[in-house]
Write a protein that holds these residues in place. Sequence first.
Motif, PDB file in Angstrom:
ATOM      1  N   CYS A 120       0.833  -1.208   0.000  1.00 46.48           N
ATOM      2  CA  CYS A 120       0.000   0.000   0.000  1.00 46.48           C
ATOM      3  C   CYS A 120       0.865   1.256   0.000  1.00 46.48           C
ATOM      4  O   CYS A 120       0.595   2.220  -0.728  1.00 46.48           O
ATOM      5  N   ALA A 121       1.917   1.248   0.819  1.00 47.35           N
ATOM      6  CA  ALA A 121       2.792   2.413   0.935  1.00 47.35           C
ATOM      7  C   ALA A 121       3.470   2.728  -0.390  1.00 47.35           C
ATOM      8  O   ALA A 121       3.562   3.899  -0.800  1.00 47.35           O
ATOM      9  N   PHE A 122       3.940   1.706  -1.087  1.00 46.95           N
ATOM     10  CA  PHE A 122       4.637   1.950  -2.351  1.00 46.95           C
ATOM     11  C   PHE A 122       3.686   2.435  -3.438  1.00 46.95           C
ATOM     12  O   PHE A 122       4.048   3.311  -4.234  1.00 46.95           O
ATOM     13  N   ILE A 123       2.473   1.887  -3.490  1.00 47.54           N
ATOM     14  CA  ILE A 123       1.497   2.388  -4.451  1.00 47.54           C
ATOM     15  C   ILE A 123       1.208   3.863  -4.180  1.00 47.54           C
ATOM     16  O   ILE A 123       1.152   4.694  -5.107  1.00 47.54           O
ATOM     17  N   MET A 124       1.027   4.204  -2.928  1.00 52.25           N
ATOM     18  CA  MET A 124       0.757   5.597  -2.563  1.00 52.25           C
ATOM     19  C   MET A 124       1.907   6.504  -2.960  1.00 52.25           C
ATOM     20  O   MET A 124       1.713   7.584  -3.532  1.00 52.25           O
ATOM     21  N   GLU A 125       3.112   6.086  -2.659  1.00 53.52           N
ATOM     22  CA  GLU A 125       4.296   6.896  -2.966  1.00 53.52           C
ATOM     23  C   GLU A 125       4.456   7.103  -4.468  1.00 53.52           C
ATOM     24  O   GLU A 125       4.815   8.195  -4.922  1.00 53.52           O
ATOM     25  N   ILE A 126       4.175   6.067  -5.243  1.00 48.67           N
ATOM     26  CA  ILE A 126       4.332   6.146  -6.690  1.00 48.67           C
ATOM     27  C   ILE A 126       3.307   7.082  -7.316  1.00 48.67           C
ATOM     28  O   ILE A 126       3.630   7.890  -8.198  1.00 48.67           O
ATOM     29  N   GLY A 142      -0.154   4.820   3.674  1.00 44.22           N
ATOM     30  CA  GLY A 142      -0.170   3.411   3.303  1.00 44.22           C
ATOM     31  C   GLY A 142       0.515   2.531   4.323  1.00 44.22           C
ATOM     32  O   GLY A 142       0.040   1.440   4.653  1.00 44.22           O
ATOM     33  N   LEU A 143       1.610   3.023   4.844  1.00 43.79           N
ATOM     34  CA  LEU A 143       2.415   2.241   5.778  1.00 43.79           C
ATOM     35  C   LEU A 143       1.690   2.005   7.097  1.00 43.79           C
ATOM     36  O   LEU A 143       1.767   0.914   7.675  1.00 43.79           O
ATOM     37  N   LEU A 144       0.958   3.009   7.578  1.00 44.84           N
ATOM     38  CA  LEU A 144       0.381   2.949   8.923  1.00 44.84           C
ATOM     39  C   LEU A 144      -1.132   2.797   8.936  1.00 44.84           C
ATOM     40  O   LEU A 144      -1.762   2.941   9.983  1.00 44.84           O
ATOM     41  N   ARG A 145      -1.723   2.472   7.812  1.00 43.18           N
ATOM     42  CA  ARG A 145      -3.188   2.450   7.757  1.00 43.18           C
ATOM     43  C   ARG A 145      -3.797   1.383   8.663  1.00 43.18           C
ATOM     44  O   ARG A 145      -4.946   1.499   9.079  1.00 43.18           O
ATOM     45  N   SER A 146      -3.049   0.330   9.009  1.00 39.12           N
ATOM     46  CA  SER A 146      -3.585  -0.721   9.881  1.00 39.12           C
ATOM     47  C   SER A 146      -3.200  -0.533  11.342  1.00 39.12           C
ATOM     48  O   SER A 146      -3.372  -1.453  12.147  1.00 39.12           O
ATOM     49  N   ILE A 207      -6.571   8.049   6.436  1.00 39.91           N
ATOM     50  CA  ILE A 207      -6.750   6.730   7.030  1.00 39.91           C
ATOM     51  C   ILE A 207      -8.144   6.585   7.617  1.00 39.91           C
ATOM     52  O   ILE A 207      -8.794   5.543   7.477  1.00 39.91           O
ATOM     53  N   ARG A 208      -8.650   7.630   8.250  1.00 41.77           N
ATOM     54  CA  ARG A 208      -9.990   7.578   8.844  1.00 41.77           C
ATOM     55  C   ARG A 208     -11.052   7.314   7.775  1.00 41.77           C
ATOM     56  O   ARG A 208     -12.030   6.596   8.017  1.00 41.77           O
ATOM     57  N   GLU A 209     -10.875   7.879   6.589  1.00 39.59           N
ATOM     58  CA  GLU A 209     -11.929   7.855   5.574  1.00 39.59           C
ATOM     59  C   GLU A 209     -11.704   6.826   4.467  1.00 39.59           C
ATOM     60  O   GLU A 209     -12.545   6.706   3.567  1.00 39.59           O
ATOM     61  N   HIS A 210     -10.623   6.058   4.511  1.00 36.60           N
ATOM     62  CA  HIS A 210     -10.250   5.317   3.307  1.00 36.60           C
ATOM     63  C   HIS A 210     -11.112   4.094   3.018  1.00 36.60           C
ATOM     64  O   HIS A 210     -11.160   3.645   1.872  1.00 36.60           O
ATOM     65  N   TYR A 211     -11.835   3.541   3.990  1.00 34.78           N
ATOM     66  CA  TYR A 211     -12.701   2.404   3.687  1.00 34.78           C
ATOM     67  C   TYR A 211     -13.846   2.824   2.767  1.00 34.78           C
ATOM     68  O   TYR A 211     -14.168   2.111   1.817  1.00 34.78           O
ATOM     69  N   MET A 220      -6.410  12.005  -0.998  1.00 38.71           N
ATOM     70  CA  MET A 220      -5.531  11.004  -0.411  1.00 38.71           C
ATOM     71  C   MET A 220      -6.329   9.825   0.142  1.00 38.71           C
ATOM     72  O   MET A 220      -5.876   8.678   0.081  1.00 38.71           O
ATOM     73  N   ALA A 221      -7.505  10.077   0.687  1.00 36.62           N
ATOM     74  CA  ALA A 221      -8.347   8.991   1.189  1.00 36.62           C
ATOM     75  C   ALA A 221      -8.769   8.067   0.059  1.00 36.62           C
ATOM     76  O   ALA A 221      -8.734   6.836   0.186  1.00 36.62           O
ATOM     77  N   ALA A 222      -9.187   8.658  -1.060  1.00 37.77           N
ATOM     78  CA  ALA A 222      -9.580   7.851  -2.217  1.00 37.77           C
ATOM     79  C   ALA A 222      -8.390   7.091  -2.784  1.00 37.77           C
ATOM     80  O   ALA A 222      -8.509   5.923  -3.175  1.00 37.77           O
ATOM     81  N   LEU A 223      -7.236   7.750  -2.819  1.00 37.78           N
ATOM     82  CA  LEU A 223      -6.036   7.091  -3.336  1.00 37.78           C
ATOM     83  C   LEU A 223      -5.624   5.930  -2.431  1.00 37.78           C
ATOM     84  O   LEU A 223      -5.205   4.874  -2.915  1.00 37.78           O
ATOM     85  N   LEU A 224      -5.769   6.092  -1.110  1.00 38.92           N
ATOM     86  CA  LEU A 224      -5.435   5.018  -0.189  1.00 38.92           C
ATOM     87  C   LEU A 224      -6.381   3.835  -0.397  1.00 38.92           C
ATOM     88  O   LEU A 224      -5.959   2.676  -0.339  1.00 38.92           O
ATOM     89  N   ASN A 225      -7.643   4.122  -0.631  1.00 40.84           N
ATOM     90  CA  ASN A 225      -8.599   3.056  -0.930  1.00 40.84           C
ATOM     91  C   ASN A 225      -8.149   2.278  -2.170  1.00 40.84           C
ATOM     92  O   ASN A 225      -8.147   1.046  -2.181  1.00 40.84           O
TER      93      ASN A 225
END
Length: 281
Positions: A120-126, A142-146, A207-211, A220-225
């Motif tokens: 997740c972190a690498f996709i976000m960074e890219i 991405g790294l800390l979402r869990s 992170i709060r909104e990404h589900y 960023m929330a949509a991208l994390l999803n």
Amino acid sequence: MIAPTVSREALLHVVKNLPAAPRILAQLGTLLLDPNSDLTDVVDLLRHDSALTARVIRVSNSAAYGAGSRAGSIEEALMRVGFNEVYRLIGLAAVAQVAEDSLRNYGVSGTRLRENSLFCAFIMEILAPAIDLDARAAYTAGLLRSTGKIAVDRLAPGPLHIRNYAASGQGRPLDTWEMETVGIDNCAAAAMVLGEWRFPQPTIDAIREHYRPHPTATPMAALLNIACGAAEKAGYPLPGEITYWDVTPAKLELAHVDSDMIERAIERAGYQFERAREAIS
């Protein structure tokens, strides 16, 4: 059955016993924004956690950061990777430290939790630079979402007596099961914990909104999803989350990405992921 209510105090009491690595990562992010900071400042910060320092040295000596002479000190480790790579290196070491143990109430091994976090972190960074998001903040999300899962899992075997998701989830979405059994979902718990650790608000909100990123959520929330869906597609899913990752036109529009961008990011992330996984194994 009415779920118990988890107080902020109970959750943060559990968090006090978590490794210090994420707190140091938050401080490092602030430090690196200061144009007057240098590697000496980073070294001074890392010396607050000998376990994290040891992991950073070990990761810097992995094949992911090249061959040659081995670093024997934190100063040598940071000089080896370079100042611009410091945050990623310490992020890798931090996720290895925090996600070392299995989440028994979620049925997730420490290995799978690390794999999902890293991908997740690498996709976000890219993808972040392409849509004018801060790459470091996106990587952190991405790294800390869990983080919330780790905190909630640590609440048992206390008075909550959480039953394993695989045994009691019955196919329900993970946050539904969490609300019914614990009284808080992991996204809200993560936001509470990361706020206590003083991470930037955009990262916390993502992170709060990404589900279920709503139309007024941050890109960023949509991208994390989308990044989490990419991790699922790549073979690194976490239980109970697949229903959140449907790729919809509205979600793509909110994140300012398209399907081709996502596919290219998955390919690049796969290469970075293999190097990083070896480094923290």
